[in-house]
Design a protein around this motif. Structure first.
Motif, mmCIF file in Angstrom:
data_model
loop_
_atom_site.group_PDB
_atom_site.id
_atom_site.type_symbol
_atom_site.label_atom_id
_atom_site.label_comp_id
_atom_site.label_asym_id
_atom_site.label_seq_id
_atom_site.Cartn_x
_atom_site.Cartn_y
_atom_site.Cartn_z
ATOM 1 N N TYR A 11 39.606 42.744 41.573
ATOM 2 C CA TYR A 11 40.342 43.563 40.534
ATOM 3 C C TYR A 11 40.490 42.435 39.292
ATOM 4 C CZ TYR A 11 42.031 46.899 44.115
ATOM 5 O OH TYR A 11 41.993 47.746 44.937
ATOM 6 N N VAL A 12 39.702 42.702 38.297
ATOM 7 C CA VAL A 12 39.677 41.742 37.191
ATOM 8 C C VAL A 12 40.213 42.263 35.861
ATOM 9 C CG1 VAL A 12 38.054 40.338 35.746
ATOM 10 C CG2 VAL A 12 37.458 41.003 38.185
ATOM 11 N N GLU A 13 41.284 41.509 35.289
ATOM 12 C CA GLU A 13 42.285 42.151 34.102
ATOM 13 C C GLU A 13 41.199 41.605 32.813
ATOM 14 O OE1 GLU A 13 46.444 42.261 33.304
ATOM 15 O OE2 GLU A 13 45.842 40.271 33.466
ATOM 16 N N THR A 56 33.507 46.829 45.859
ATOM 17 C CA THR A 56 34.303 47.509 44.487
ATOM 18 C C THR A 56 34.573 46.279 43.701
ATOM 19 O OG1 THR A 56 35.367 49.122 46.118
ATOM 20 C CG2 THR A 56 36.135 48.850 43.830
ATOM 21 N N LEU A 57 34.328 46.762 42.300
ATOM 22 C CA LEU A 57 34.834 45.801 41.265
ATOM 23 C C LEU A 57 35.605 46.883 40.300
ATOM 24 C CD1 LEU A 57 34.772 43.325 39.721
ATOM 25 C CD2 LEU A 57 32.617 43.857 39.046
ATOM 26 N N ASN A 58 36.725 46.403 40.164
ATOM 27 C CA ASN A 58 37.580 47.454 39.215
ATOM 28 C C ASN A 58 38.115 46.181 37.889
ATOM 29 O OD1 ASN A 58 37.801 49.854 40.434
ATOM 30 N ND2 ASN A 58 39.500 49.131 41.762
ATOM 31 N N LEU A 59 37.516 46.643 36.783
ATOM 32 C CA LEU A 59 37.726 45.935 35.700
ATOM 33 C C LEU A 59 38.863 46.491 34.656
ATOM 34 C CD1 LEU A 59 34.006 45.474 34.875
ATOM 35 C CD2 LEU A 59 35.163 43.929 35.903
ATOM 36 N N ASN A 60 40.010 46.293 35.248
ATOM 37 C CA ASN A 60 41.304 46.676 34.477
ATOM 38 C C ASN A 60 42.387 45.974 34.913
ATOM 39 O OD1 ASN A 60 40.379 49.486 36.340
ATOM 40 N ND2 ASN A 60 42.653 48.746 36.495
ATOM 41 N N PHE A 323 42.685 39.817 43.005
ATOM 42 C CA PHE A 323 43.103 39.818 41.800
ATOM 43 C C PHE A 323 43.180 38.746 40.898
ATOM 44 C CE2 PHE A 323 44.784 43.286 44.571
ATOM 45 C CZ PHE A 323 44.900 44.418 43.600
ATOM 46 N N VAL A 324 42.364 39.058 39.730
ATOM 47 C CA VAL A 324 42.253 37.747 38.989
ATOM 48 C C VAL A 324 42.991 38.561 37.386
ATOM 49 C CG1 VAL A 324 40.618 36.448 37.839
ATOM 50 C CG2 VAL A 324 39.976 37.565 39.952
ATOM 51 N N ALA A 325 43.917 37.624 37.047
ATOM 52 C CA ALA A 325 44.575 37.768 35.645
ATOM 53 C C ALA A 325 43.559 37.595 34.803
ATOM 54 C CB ALA A 325 45.854 37.105 35.794
ATOM 55 N N CYS A 326 43.934 37.895 33.503
ATOM 56 C CA CYS A 326 43.263 37.647 32.238
ATOM 57 C C CYS A 326 42.927 36.141 31.977
ATOM 58 C CB CYS A 326 44.030 38.418 31.148
ATOM 59 S SG CYS A 326 42.967 38.055 29.485
ATOM 60 N N ASP A 327 43.858 35.504 32.381
ATOM 61 C CA ASP A 327 43.671 33.950 32.143
ATOM 62 C C ASP A 327 42.962 33.182 33.416
ATOM 63 O OD1 ASP A 327 45.549 33.956 34.005
ATOM 64 O OD2 ASP A 327 47.287 32.920 32.881
ATOM 65 N N GLY A 328 42.516 33.755 34.231
ATOM 66 C CA GLY A 328 41.679 33.393 35.478
ATOM 67 C C GLY A 328 42.614 33.137 36.675
ATOM 68 N N ALA A 329 43.841 33.556 36.712
ATOM 69 C CA ALA A 329 44.672 33.237 37.696
ATOM 70 C C ALA A 329 44.225 34.096 38.796
ATOM 71 C CB ALA A 329 46.128 33.495 37.543
ATOM 72 N N CYS A 429 46.736 52.984 42.442
ATOM 73 C CA CYS A 429 45.910 52.404 41.173
ATOM 74 C C CYS A 429 44.539 52.688 41.661
ATOM 75 C CB CYS A 429 46.058 50.998 40.950
ATOM 76 S SG CYS A 429 45.793 50.015 42.598
ATOM 77 N N LEU A 430 43.571 52.610 40.742
ATOM 78 C CA LEU A 430 42.226 52.638 41.260
ATOM 79 C C LEU A 430 41.967 51.802 42.140
ATOM 80 C CD1 LEU A 430 39.628 54.513 40.197
ATOM 81 C CD2 LEU A 430 39.148 52.618 38.528
ATOM 82 N N ARG A 431 41.453 52.071 43.248
ATOM 83 C CA ARG A 431 40.947 51.058 44.413
ATOM 84 C C ARG A 431 39.553 51.175 44.820
ATOM 85 N NH1 ARG A 431 43.059 51.608 48.880
ATOM 86 N NH2 ARG A 431 44.462 53.590 48.748
#
Length: 431
Positions: A11-13, A56-60, A323-329, A429-431
């Motif tokens: 999951y990539v924000e 699965t790759l979710n981009l949100n 899960f990857v936060a917008c800042d890369g966490a 959520c979308l999984r």
């Protein structure tokens, strides 16, 4: 637990900024401290070691993915590196979609897109999602269907996500039909997570476990048969001189407590008494009508639990997810993706982001297989943590997150899953 050497779902924000002002958004939480931003290309590309292992790759994430100018480019970059059958998708409010972007997304290799639809009524939708237009959402569905109709395009799965609460749950069957009319193949339904006290009452999810509710209703029949009102329990217990009726009420409550202990059941009478069982039944009836509508229209409807399930189940751990936060966490789950305040169990809980590493500085696979991250997943999947909603003193200092951050719960577990609403099945959520 068998150790998974690779995450299967990522999951990539891509963005924390958004073009709408949804009332139920975590960005309105008093504990939210994340700046509006877009993920850098360098951060996204640093996730490449994970791509070849994904299903699965979710981009949100918190923000609107279509605000990222490189969304199609990121999809294309990933498509070249993920397995052929890996599903790439994202969730969106659909307001920014146009014919050109729809075509670019399909050219890049998009498999799935999910649009937010909380009501089939335009005025009500705008009330819930400030700036949203129902007509534009319908147009977004049409644009993606047209773009996917090209002979050279990948098969596209179209869906919708809705957040149900006290103001819109009755219209869920009509919302499902509206989505079917616009080409949705699936609908994901989630409860609203209250981020402040005002939002707690409209939230329909009952965090007390179903087994405790069933236990309470079983005993409520005995109280009713003897003409006793369990809501008078406090008065009866603390009466200096008890009446015959008060003594009988106390005796029954003590017997109920002993029964719970024999069954190995952690049970909170005050928490069960606060449940609006009439509303709970109305919600279940609306869900049943929505399921009938979905079956009649041939679409898949994913409904949340109305009360916490037991045993608990964390899809993010059981189906290995990163899960990857917008800042890369690099974080383990939706609940701990960010830091924020939520109103759970009748009081504020401050959720602290759980970071195990950060890209591009760290190798994501090395972080995934680190002892700390592996221990977290092992402890979470064992489910030996406290069930906070079934406890009369929760939220306590162990899990509330202040004045000191969460360290361990009252069972000594280092995962904050006891207060997590996802493990109880109320949030999706979308999984």
């Amino acid at each position: 637990m068998q150790t998974n050497l690779f995450p299967r779902k990522l999951y990539v924000e891509l963005a924390t900024l958004c073009n709408l002002g949804c009332a139920m958004c975590v960005k309105h939480s008093s504990g939210w401290d994340c700046e509006d931003a877009l993920m850098s290309r360098r951060t996204f590309e640093a996730l490449s070691p994970v791509f070849s292992h994904l299903t699965t790759l979710n981009l949100n994430g918190v923000g609107e993915s279509m605000l990222h100018p490189e969304l199609p480019a990121f999809i294309a970059f990933a498509r070249e590196r993920v397995p052929q059958d890996c599903v790439i998708g994202f969730q969106s409010n659909g307001m920014l979609l146009n014919p050109s972007l729809a075509g670019e997304l399909m050219d890049a290799g998009l498999d799935r897109v999910c649009f937010s639809v909380d009501s089939p009524d335009a005025a009500q939708l705008e009330l819930f999602r400030s700036g949203a237009e129902l007509g534009q959402v319908g147009h977004a569905f049409a644009l993606m269907r047209t773009a996917a109709a090209r002979s050279d395009a990948r098969a596209l799965s179209l869906g919708a996500q809705t957040v149900v609460h006290a103001q819109n749950y009755a219209s869920l069957p009509d919302m499902v039909s509206w989505c079917a009319d616009h080409g949705a193949e699936f609908v994901i339904v989630s409860h609203v997570l209250p981020y402040n006290a005002a939002d707690a009452a409209p939230s329909l999810y009952v965090s007390v476990s179903r087994r405790c509710l069933d236990f309470y209703l079983e005993w409520a029949k005995l109280f009713h048969a003897e003409g006793l009102d369990v809501s008078h329990s406090y008065t009866a217990f603390y009466a200096v001189f008890r009446t015959t009726g008060q003594q009988r009420l106390v005796d029954l409550i003590l017997a109920m407590k002993e029964d719970a202990q024999r069954r190995g059941l952690q049970f909170s009478l005050p928490n069960a008494m606060r449940v609006d069982f009439a509303r709970l039944e109305r919600v279940r009836e609306s869900f049943a009508r929505a399921m009938d509508a979905a079956k009649a229209r041939g679409i898949n409807l994913d409904l949340p639990e109305t009360a916490a399930r037991e045993p608990r189940a964390c899809a993010f751990v059981q189906d290995p997810s990163l899960f990857v936060a917008c800042d890369g966490a690099l974080t383990p789950c939706y609940y701990l993706w960010h830091s924020y305040s939520a109103w759970l169990l009748g009081a504020e809980i401050r959720v602290g982001q759980r970071v195990f590493g950060r890209v591009p500085g760290d190798d994501p696979l090395r972080v995934w297989n680190s002892a700390a991250f592996a221990d977290f997943r092992r402890e979470a999947v064992q489910e030996e943590y406290a069930r906070c909603a079934d406890c009369s003193v929760a939220p306590c200092d162990y899990v509330q997150g202040f004045p000191k951050p969460f360290a361990k719960d009252c069972y000594g577990q280092a995962v904050p899953c006891g207060s997590c609403p996802w493990s109880g099945g109320g949030f999706a959520c979308l999984r």
